[in-house]
Scaffold this motif. Structure first.
Motif, mmCIF file in Angstrom:
data_model
loop_
_atom_site.group_PDB
_atom_site.id
_atom_site.type_symbol
_atom_site.label_atom_id
_atom_site.label_comp_id
_atom_site.label_asym_id
_atom_site.label_seq_id
_atom_site.Cartn_x
_atom_site.Cartn_y
_atom_site.Cartn_z
ATOM 1 N N SER A 75 -15.759 3.176 -3.358
ATOM 2 C CA SER A 75 -15.546 4.592 -3.656
ATOM 3 C C SER A 75 -14.951 4.775 -5.055
ATOM 4 O O SER A 75 -15.308 5.713 -5.771
ATOM 5 N N LEU A 76 -14.061 3.880 -5.478
ATOM 6 C CA LEU A 76 -13.523 3.960 -6.834
ATOM 7 C C LEU A 76 -14.625 3.722 -7.854
ATOM 8 O O LEU A 76 -14.704 4.428 -8.868
ATOM 9 N N ARG A 77 -15.489 2.749 -7.601
ATOM 10 C CA ARG A 77 -16.631 2.494 -8.506
ATOM 11 C C ARG A 77 -17.471 3.741 -8.669
ATOM 12 O O ARG A 77 -17.869 4.115 -9.773
ATOM 13 N N GLU A 78 -17.759 4.408 -7.557
ATOM 14 C CA GLU A 78 -18.571 5.630 -7.608
ATOM 15 C C GLU A 78 -17.864 6.725 -8.395
ATOM 16 O O GLU A 78 -18.485 7.421 -9.194
ATOM 17 N N GLU A 79 -16.564 6.898 -8.170
ATOM 18 C CA GLU A 79 -15.792 7.919 -8.898
ATOM 19 C C GLU A 79 -15.769 7.636 -10.395
ATOM 20 O O GLU A 79 -15.852 8.557 -11.211
ATOM 21 N N MET A 80 -15.656 6.380 -10.774
ATOM 22 C CA MET A 80 -15.483 6.026 -12.181
ATOM 23 C C MET A 80 -16.796 5.988 -12.956
ATOM 24 O O MET A 80 -16.771 5.901 -14.190
ATOM 25 N N ILE B 145 -6.698 8.443 -8.663
ATOM 26 C CA ILE B 145 -5.638 7.457 -8.433
ATOM 27 C C ILE B 145 -5.025 7.644 -7.046
ATOM 28 O O ILE B 145 -4.812 6.673 -6.317
ATOM 29 N N ILE B 146 -4.774 8.880 -6.665
ATOM 30 C CA ILE B 146 -4.208 9.156 -5.340
ATOM 31 C C ILE B 146 -5.166 8.688 -4.240
ATOM 32 O O ILE B 146 -4.752 8.029 -3.281
ATOM 33 N N ALA B 147 -6.441 9.005 -4.381
ATOM 34 C CA ALA B 147 -7.434 8.596 -3.375
ATOM 35 C C ALA B 147 -7.562 7.076 -3.327
ATOM 36 O O ALA B 147 -7.628 6.487 -2.232
ATOM 37 N N TRP B 148 -7.600 6.440 -4.482
ATOM 38 C CA TRP B 148 -7.734 4.981 -4.546
ATOM 39 C C TRP B 148 -6.507 4.301 -3.930
ATOM 40 O O TRP B 148 -6.653 3.358 -3.142
ATOM 41 N N ALA B 149 -5.314 4.769 -4.273
ATOM 42 C CA ALA B 149 -4.096 4.155 -3.735
ATOM 43 C C ALA B 149 -4.091 4.206 -2.211
ATOM 44 O O ALA B 149 -3.632 3.262 -1.555
ATOM 45 N N ALA B 150 -4.623 5.281 -1.649
ATOM 46 C CA ALA B 150 -4.655 5.436 -0.190
ATOM 47 C C ALA B 150 -5.598 4.437 0.471
ATOM 48 O O ALA B 150 -5.518 4.224 1.689
ATOM 49 N N THR B 151 -6.489 3.815 -0.290
ATOM 50 C CA THR B 151 -7.434 2.853 0.278
ATOM 51 C C THR B 151 -6.950 1.412 0.185
ATOM 52 O O THR B 151 -7.555 0.530 0.798
ATOM 53 N N LEU B 152 -5.892 1.173 -0.574
ATOM 54 C CA LEU B 152 -5.434 -0.200 -0.773
ATOM 55 C C LEU B 152 -4.881 -0.780 0.521
ATOM 56 O O LEU B 152 -4.181 -0.095 1.276
ATOM 57 N N THR B 153 -5.182 -2.029 0.750
ATOM 58 C CA THR B 153 -4.703 -2.743 1.935
ATOM 59 C C THR B 153 -3.844 -3.932 1.496
ATOM 60 O O THR B 153 -3.966 -4.400 0.355
ATOM 61 N N PRO B 154 -3.020 -4.443 2.391
ATOM 62 C CA PRO B 154 -2.255 -5.649 2.055
ATOM 63 C C PRO B 154 -3.170 -6.815 1.656
ATOM 64 O O PRO B 154 -2.834 -7.591 0.755
ATOM 65 N N PRO C 120 0.821 -1.220 0.000
ATOM 66 C CA PRO C 120 0.000 0.000 0.000
ATOM 67 C C PRO C 120 0.851 1.265 0.000
ATOM 68 O O PRO C 120 0.537 2.231 -0.706
ATOM 69 N N GLN C 121 1.948 1.260 0.753
ATOM 70 C CA GLN C 121 2.809 2.437 0.810
ATOM 71 C C GLN C 121 3.448 2.722 -0.556
ATOM 72 O O GLN C 121 3.577 3.881 -0.961
ATOM 73 N N THR C 122 3.854 1.673 -1.259
ATOM 74 C CA THR C 122 4.435 1.851 -2.584
ATOM 75 C C THR C 122 3.391 2.390 -3.556
ATOM 76 O O THR C 122 3.695 3.267 -4.376
ATOM 77 N N ALA C 123 2.179 1.900 -3.478
ATOM 78 C CA ALA C 123 1.107 2.398 -4.345
ATOM 79 C C ALA C 123 0.866 3.886 -4.101
ATOM 80 O O ALA C 123 0.686 4.662 -5.054
ATOM 81 N N ILE C 124 0.893 4.295 -2.849
ATOM 82 C CA ILE C 124 0.710 5.713 -2.518
ATOM 83 C C ILE C 124 1.851 6.546 -3.099
ATOM 84 O O ILE C 124 1.621 7.599 -3.699
ATOM 85 N N ARG C 125 3.085 6.061 -2.945
ATOM 86 C CA ARG C 125 4.241 6.779 -3.517
ATOM 87 C C ARG C 125 4.138 6.873 -5.031
ATOM 88 O O ARG C 125 4.431 7.911 -5.623
ATOM 89 N N MET C 126 3.751 5.769 -5.662
ATOM 90 C CA MET C 126 3.658 5.758 -7.123
ATOM 91 C C MET C 126 2.536 6.671 -7.604
ATOM 92 O O MET C 126 2.670 7.329 -8.646
ATOM 93 N N ALA C 127 1.441 6.733 -6.886
ATOM 94 C CA ALA C 127 0.342 7.631 -7.262
ATOM 95 C C ALA C 127 0.793 9.085 -7.175
ATOM 96 O O ALA C 127 0.478 9.901 -8.053
ATOM 97 N N ASP C 128 1.565 9.405 -6.146
ATOM 98 C CA ASP C 128 2.090 10.758 -5.995
ATOM 99 C C ASP C 128 3.077 11.081 -7.117
ATOM 100 O O ASP C 128 3.007 12.143 -7.736
ATOM 101 N N TYR C 129 3.978 10.157 -7.375
ATOM 102 C CA TYR C 129 4.954 10.329 -8.459
ATOM 103 C C TYR C 129 4.241 10.498 -9.801
ATOM 104 O O TYR C 129 4.571 11.389 -10.592
ATOM 105 N N ASN C 130 3.264 9.666 -10.050
ATOM 106 C CA ASN C 130 2.467 9.727 -11.275
ATOM 107 C C ASN C 130 1.867 11.115 -11.456
ATOM 108 O O ASN C 130 1.966 11.724 -12.525
ATOM 109 N N SER C 131 1.270 11.627 -10.406
ATOM 110 C CA SER C 131 0.635 12.946 -10.474
ATOM 111 C C SER C 131 1.668 14.043 -10.739
ATOM 112 O O SER C 131 1.456 14.926 -11.583
#
Length: 174
Positions: free
Chosen positions: A69-74, A105-114, A3-14
């Motif tokens: 929440s991602l379903r609703e956003e999309m 993407i940033i919001a979704w990445a923050a919701t990911l769990t192991p 999850p932490q890597t996904a958050i970093r990658m979402a930030d980098y992506n943005s």
């Protein structure tokens, strides 16, 4: 993928998308759309493909049972039918779409769990075939795909005389 890597990658992506769009905006529209022999032809089409790919993958990730929440956003984003679909005609039109995707993407990445990353996701590929893959692998592919095509776009910009500067993940994300 964690999850932490996904958050970093979402930030980098943005961050990288902001820099890419700012650099591309320095070129006149005819240069943005000029066919350059790249895989998707032009800088604009390459940037469009990144947005199309992100939209497709976000729709797939939204199918996960824990992605309400991602379903609703999309729901407001039409799922592209092809990888080279042109959603907009200009960079000025594509830019707000890209910004919205990055926020999602940033919001979704923050919701990911192991636990979610350890599951599998069933989805249909672009040929309509049913696929089932590890979520962690798919999230890694999602971010790798963006980086790959941004590399192509930054090369096209450099060839047009615009340098977007350092793009190394290690230099930009703490």
């Amino acid at each position: 993928m964690t999850p932490q890597t996904a958050i970093r990658m979402a930030d980098y992506n943005s961050q990288m998308n902001r820099r890419l769009y700012q650099a591309a905006a320095r070129l006149p529209p005819e240069k943005q759309h000029q066919e350059c022999g790249a895989f998707f032809g032009s800088l604009f089409k390459t940037m469009m493909h990144i947005a199309v790919g992100d939209t497709i993958w976000l729709h797939r990730f939204a199918q996960h049972p824990d992605a309400l929440s991602l379903r609703e956003e999309m729901e407001v984003f039409t799922k592209p039918r092809t990888l080279d679909q042109q959603l907009f005609d200009t960079l000025a039109e594509l830019d707000p779409y890209r910004r919205k995707l990055d926020l999602i993407i940033i919001a979704w990445a923050a919701t990911l769990t192991p636990e979610q990353l350890g599951q599998t996701l069933r989805y249909n590929n672009m040929a309509g075939q049913s696929m089932e893959k590890d979520v962690a692998l798919l999230v890694t592919h999602f971010f790798n795909h963006q980086t790959h095509h941004r590399g192509q776009a930054s090369t096209l910009l450099y060839q047009a005389g615009v340098d977007i500067g350092v793009t190394d993940l290690m230099a930009l994300v703490s």
